[in-house]
Design a protein around this motif. Structure first.
Motif, PDB file in Angstrom:
ATOM      1  N   THR A 227       0.829  -1.210   0.000  1.00 29.01           N
ATOM      2  CA  THR A 227       0.000   0.000   0.000  1.00 29.01           C
ATOM      3  C   THR A 227       0.857   1.251   0.000  1.00 29.01           C
ATOM      4  OG1 THR A 227      -1.705  -1.186   1.238  1.00 29.01           O
ATOM      5  CG2 THR A 227      -1.883   1.195   1.166  1.00 29.01           C
ATOM      6  N   MET A 228       1.889   1.262   0.829  1.00 28.04           N
ATOM      7  CA  MET A 228       2.755   2.445   0.901  1.00 28.04           C
ATOM      8  C   MET A 228       3.558   2.621  -0.384  1.00 28.04           C
ATOM      9  SD  MET A 228       4.021   2.511   4.859  1.00 28.04           S
ATOM     10  CE  MET A 228       2.799   2.516   6.196  1.00 28.04           C
ATOM     11  N   PHE A 229       3.984   1.505  -0.970  1.00 26.84           N
ATOM     12  CA  PHE A 229       4.705   1.583  -2.247  1.00 26.84           C
ATOM     13  C   PHE A 229       3.805   2.176  -3.332  1.00 26.84           C
ATOM     14  CE2 PHE A 229       5.722  -0.341  -6.384  1.00 26.84           C
ATOM     15  CZ  PHE A 229       7.030   0.091  -6.536  1.00 26.84           C
ATOM     16  N   LEU A 230       2.559   1.678  -3.395  1.00 30.89           N
ATOM     17  CA  LEU A 230       1.618   2.191  -4.393  1.00 30.89           C
ATOM     18  C   LEU A 230       1.274   3.653  -4.131  1.00 30.89           C
ATOM     19  CD1 LEU A 230      -0.810  -0.863  -4.764  1.00 30.89           C
ATOM     20  CD2 LEU A 230       0.924  -0.075  -6.395  1.00 30.89           C
ATOM     21  N   PHE A 231       1.169   4.009  -2.853  1.00 30.55           N
ATOM     22  CA  PHE A 231       0.869   5.405  -2.518  1.00 30.55           C
ATOM     23  C   PHE A 231       1.990   6.322  -3.012  1.00 30.55           C
ATOM     24  CE2 PHE A 231       1.322   9.069   0.304  1.00 30.55           C
ATOM     25  CZ  PHE A 231       0.051   9.620   0.233  1.00 30.55           C
ATOM     26  N   ILE A 232       3.241   5.906  -2.775  1.00 35.51           N
ATOM     27  CA  ILE A 232       4.381   6.736  -3.201  1.00 35.51           C
ATOM     28  C   ILE A 232       4.448   6.827  -4.722  1.00 35.51           C
ATOM     29  CG2 ILE A 232       6.906   6.843  -3.276  1.00 35.51           C
ATOM     30  CD1 ILE A 232       6.873   5.548  -0.458  1.00 35.51           C
ATOM     31  N   VAL A 233       4.340   5.661  -5.385  1.00 34.35           N
ATOM     32  CA  VAL A 233       4.512   5.635  -6.839  1.00 34.35           C
ATOM     33  C   VAL A 233       3.321   6.243  -7.569  1.00 34.35           C
ATOM     34  CG1 VAL A 233       4.745   4.102  -8.838  1.00 34.35           C
ATOM     35  CG2 VAL A 233       6.046   3.645  -6.762  1.00 34.35           C
ATOM     36  N   VAL A 235       0.091   7.853  -6.094  1.00 31.00           N
ATOM     37  CA  VAL A 235      -0.464   9.124  -5.602  1.00 31.00           C
ATOM     38  C   VAL A 235       0.587  10.233  -5.624  1.00 31.00           C
ATOM     39  CG1 VAL A 235      -1.574  10.293  -3.666  1.00 31.00           C
ATOM     40  CG2 VAL A 235      -2.171   7.925  -4.182  1.00 31.00           C
ATOM     41  N   LEU A 236       1.708  10.018  -4.916  1.00 29.50           N
ATOM     42  CA  LEU A 236       2.751  11.048  -4.908  1.00 29.50           C
ATOM     43  C   LEU A 236       3.383  11.201  -6.286  1.00 29.50           C
ATOM     44  CD1 LEU A 236       4.563  10.415  -1.480  1.00 29.50           C
ATOM     45  CD2 LEU A 236       2.702  12.016  -2.018  1.00 29.50           C
ATOM     46  N   GLY A 237       3.457  10.081  -7.041  1.00 35.67           N
ATOM     47  CA  GLY A 237       4.004  10.148  -8.403  1.00 35.67           C
ATOM     48  C   GLY A 237       3.168  11.020  -9.312  1.00 35.67           C
ATOM     49  N   PHE A 245       7.897  17.397 -11.861  1.00 41.64           N
ATOM     50  CA  PHE A 245       9.139  16.756 -11.446  1.00 41.64           C
ATOM     51  C   PHE A 245       8.891  15.261 -11.298  1.00 41.64           C
ATOM     52  CE2 PHE A 245       7.067  17.718  -7.452  1.00 41.64           C
ATOM     53  CZ  PHE A 245       7.490  16.772  -6.525  1.00 41.64           C
ATOM     54  N   ASN A 246       9.961  14.496 -11.297  1.00 43.85           N
ATOM     55  CA  ASN A 246       9.861  13.034 -11.338  1.00 43.85           C
ATOM     56  C   ASN A 246      10.059  12.438  -9.949  1.00 43.85           C
ATOM     57  OD1 ASN A 246      11.280  10.222 -11.669  1.00 43.85           O
ATOM     58  ND2 ASN A 246      10.169  10.564 -13.582  1.00 43.85           N
ATOM     59  N   ILE A 247       9.121  11.614  -9.510  1.00 41.23           N
ATOM     60  CA  ILE A 247       9.165  11.053  -8.158  1.00 41.23           C
ATOM     61  C   ILE A 247      10.382  10.145  -7.977  1.00 41.23           C
ATOM     62  CG2 ILE A 247       7.695   9.065  -8.708  1.00 41.23           C
ATOM     63  CD1 ILE A 247       7.731  11.051  -5.391  1.00 41.23           C
ATOM     64  N   PHE A 248      10.761   9.394  -9.006  1.00 40.10           N
ATOM     65  CA  PHE A 248      11.887   8.474  -8.884  1.00 40.10           C
ATOM     66  C   PHE A 248      13.215   9.233  -8.802  1.00 40.10           C
ATOM     67  CE2 PHE A 248       8.573   5.982 -11.063  1.00 40.10           C
ATOM     68  CZ  PHE A 248       8.426   4.968 -10.128  1.00 40.10           C
ATOM     69  N   SER A 249      13.337  10.311  -9.575  1.00 36.91           N
ATOM     70  CA  SER A 249      14.540  11.146  -9.493  1.00 36.91           C
ATOM     71  C   SER A 249      14.644  11.796  -8.120  1.00 36.91           C
ATOM     72  CB  SER A 249      14.505  12.237 -10.574  1.00 36.91           C
ATOM     73  OG  SER A 249      14.504  11.669 -11.858  1.00 36.91           O
ATOM     74  N   PHE A 250      13.497  12.206  -7.588  1.00 36.61           N
ATOM     75  CA  PHE A 250      13.469  12.831  -6.271  1.00 36.61           C
ATOM     76  C   PHE A 250      13.877  11.833  -5.191  1.00 36.61           C
ATOM     77  CE2 PHE A 250      11.162  14.087  -2.373  1.00 36.61           C
ATOM     78  CZ  PHE A 250      11.763  15.331  -2.168  1.00 36.61           C
ATOM     79  N   LEU A 386       8.662  10.600   5.261  1.00 34.72           N
ATOM     80  CA  LEU A 386       9.782  11.428   4.792  1.00 34.72           C
ATOM     81  C   LEU A 386       9.578  11.857   3.341  1.00 34.72           C
ATOM     82  CD1 LEU A 386      12.801  12.348   5.539  1.00 34.72           C
ATOM     83  CD2 LEU A 386      13.470  10.391   4.158  1.00 34.72           C
ATOM     84  N   ILE A 387       9.269  10.882   2.478  1.00 35.13           N
ATOM     85  CA  ILE A 387       9.074  11.189   1.051  1.00 35.13           C
ATOM     86  C   ILE A 387       7.872  12.110   0.874  1.00 35.13           C
ATOM     87  CG2 ILE A 387       8.556  10.200  -1.221  1.00 35.13           C
ATOM     88  CD1 ILE A 387      10.034   7.653  -0.282  1.00 35.13           C
ATOM     89  N   GLY A 388       6.788  11.832   1.620  1.00 36.61           N
ATOM     90  CA  GLY A 388       5.589  12.663   1.519  1.00 36.61           C
ATOM     91  C   GLY A 388       5.844  14.104   1.889  1.00 36.61           C
ATOM     92  N   ASN A 389       6.627  14.344   2.936  1.00 33.96           N
ATOM     93  CA  ASN A 389       6.929  15.716   3.343  1.00 33.96           C
ATOM     94  C   ASN A 389       7.851  16.407   2.348  1.00 33.96           C
ATOM     95  OD1 ASN A 389       5.472  16.261   5.760  1.00 33.96           O
ATOM     96  ND2 ASN A 389       6.801  14.860   6.861  1.00 33.96           N
ATOM     97  N   GLY A 390       8.771  15.627   1.771  1.00 32.31           N
ATOM     98  CA  GLY A 390       9.640  16.196   0.748  1.00 32.31           C
ATOM     99  C   GLY A 390       8.864  16.631  -0.482  1.00 32.31           C
ATOM    100  N   VAL A 391       7.946  15.772  -0.941  1.00 30.32           N
ATOM    101  CA  VAL A 391       7.103  16.109  -2.092  1.00 30.32           C
ATOM    102  C   VAL A 391       6.237  17.331  -1.788  1.00 30.32           C
ATOM    103  CG1 VAL A 391       5.154  15.309  -3.508  1.00 30.32           C
ATOM    104  CG2 VAL A 391       7.073  13.775  -3.047  1.00 30.32           C
ATOM    105  N   ALA A 392       5.700  17.396  -0.572  1.00 32.43           N
ATOM    106  CA  ALA A 392       4.857  18.536  -0.183  1.00 32.43           C
ATOM    107  C   ALA A 392       5.625  19.851  -0.279  1.00 32.43           C
ATOM    108  CB  ALA A 392       4.333  18.336   1.244  1.00 32.43           C
TER     109      ALA A 392
END
Length: 418
Positions: A227-233, A235-237, A245-250, A386-392
């Protein structure tokens, strides 16, 4: 041999060694927790002054109260929308997979959950209490306790006061800027021992709970990870793609901070470095100072996913069949309680206990089911936070035209896609 001087490589090696020590010398591994505890204390030691000086400098440099309110307001709206999506996704996945159905509760009575329920009772989760708690009784006391939101509140006021003074405040702003750089220098020193912390934390985890503890709740853990992997890739992606900007590069850019969180199971351990990295990525100091510390209380995406899945897992394990409306009520309670969770290990349990106390249909003693493997899941939620706050921070910076990537790029610079 130069590769072994890289912090990322050192942390990876430390984690692998920690797993081996915990598995083959569990008693010794369990005693190594002190390495992680010392490291986290060292990091927490510098967080209050770094947050204070960074926010004050950012606000004072902005010089516009309306702009500060605009950025803060947009950040809070973004946090609420994204964390609600995270909570909802958690509920949907756990309803589909049903990891708690048919769970064997043998031996549950021996688990001690009193420290979590007691902490939940002592914690104010009401909206009014939460708002009042943002205002510190004593600024020095808030600094000493490391309470991020009260520190942030005072720093915003102090920054606005300096901004109103105009050029007369410049000597203070220059001093604070030098002090902030000094504290970031301390962080760089502390980071040199981060592989030891990752080694100790992983040895303790495996030595205490053992690899066998992964089997019993493997389905729930797998569900949480997926679930968290899918959320990052997804939703955040998608959010990242919308803001160019690109989530994987980030993720590649902040890989050292992610590995640090993986080792220590605490997103707070990477907070100072994360703020510095986001500024180098292109976000303005004012946006980073406002968004990132606030996000550690309001934008815990990984914790939100975990809370919704854990609560419903316990309901399924006890045979409590919740209707759609009851699950929506649970979602509403989680929207409030999840905002008070901190970025440190163990806070998820306390928040979960508070949630179940406010939703008596699910027995609060059910959190004992999760004691054995919570440590493993805490790493996943801390990384997601961590990733979510960075994207925000990047999203708010881009939306406010406060994003200025480096003009020249090298191998360590972020790769930003059009």
């Amino acid at each position: 041999m130069r590769i072994f001087k890289n912090l990322t490589v050192q942390v990876v090696i430390a984690i692998i060694l920690g797993i081996l020590v915990g598995q083959f010398a569990p008693k010794f591994g369990a005693e190594l927790k002190v390495l992680a505890d010392v490291f986290v204390k060292l990091i927490k030691m510098v967080i209050p002054p770094i947050v204070f000086f960074t926010v004050v400098n950012g606000i004072a440099g902005m010089g516009d109260m309306k702009k500060v309110g605009k950025i803060g307001g947009k950040a809070l709206i973004y946090f609420e929308i994204v964390t609600t999506i995270a909570l909802a996704i958690g509920l949907v996945v756990v309803n589909i997979i049903k990891p708690g159905v048919g769970f064997d509760k043998t031996g549950l009575s021996g688990a001690d959950i009193s420290k979590y329920t007691k902490a939940a009772e002592e914690t104010s989760h009401g909206f009014i209490d939460f708002l009042v708690g943002i205002i510190p009784d004593n600024v020095v006391n808030a600094m000493a306790k490391g309470e991020l939101l009260p520190i942030l509140f005072f720093a915003v006021l102090f920054g606005l006061s300096l901004a109103a003074m105009g050029s007369a405040a410049q000597p203070v702003i220059n001093l604070f800027d030098k002090l902030a750089h000094g504290f970031f220098g301390v962080v760089n020193m502390i980071m040199r021992v981060s592989p030891l912390a990752a080694f100790g934390a992983m040895a303790y985890t495996i030595g205490t709970f053992g690899l066998d503890s992964l089997k019993r709740l493997g389905l729930l853990m797998g569900s949480v990870y997926i679930t968290m992997f899918l959320f990052i890739v997804v939703v955040l992606g998608l959010i990242a793609r919308f803001f160019n900007f690109n989530i994987f590069s980030f993720i590649k850019y902040i890989r050292e901070e992610i590995l640090l969180v993986l080792g220590t199971s605490s997103s707070e351990s990477a907070l100072p470095r994360m703020m510095e990295r986001l500024e180098k990525y292109g976000c303005s100091k004012s946006v980073v100072g406002l968004v990132v510390p606030t996000g550690y209380s309001f934008n815990l995406d990984g914790t939100s996913i975990y809370l919704s899945m854990a609560a419903l897992f316990i309901a399924q394990a006890y045979g409590v069949d919740l209707s759609v409306w009851q699950q929506l009520t649970l979602l509403g309670i989680l929207m409030l309680t999840s905002k008070g969770a901190a970025g440190v290990t163990g806070s998820g349990f306390i928040t979960l206990a508070a949630t179940l106390a406010a939703f008596p249909m699910i027995p609060v003693e059910g959190i004992a089911l999760l004691l054995g493997v919570d440590r493993f899941m805490s790493e996943a939620r801390a990384i997601t936070n961590l990733i979510g706050n960075g994207v925000a921070a990047v999203v708010i910076a881009k939306h406010e035209n406060e994003f200025h990537p480096p003009a020249l790029s090298d191998e360590k610079s972020p790769a930003i896609s059009a």
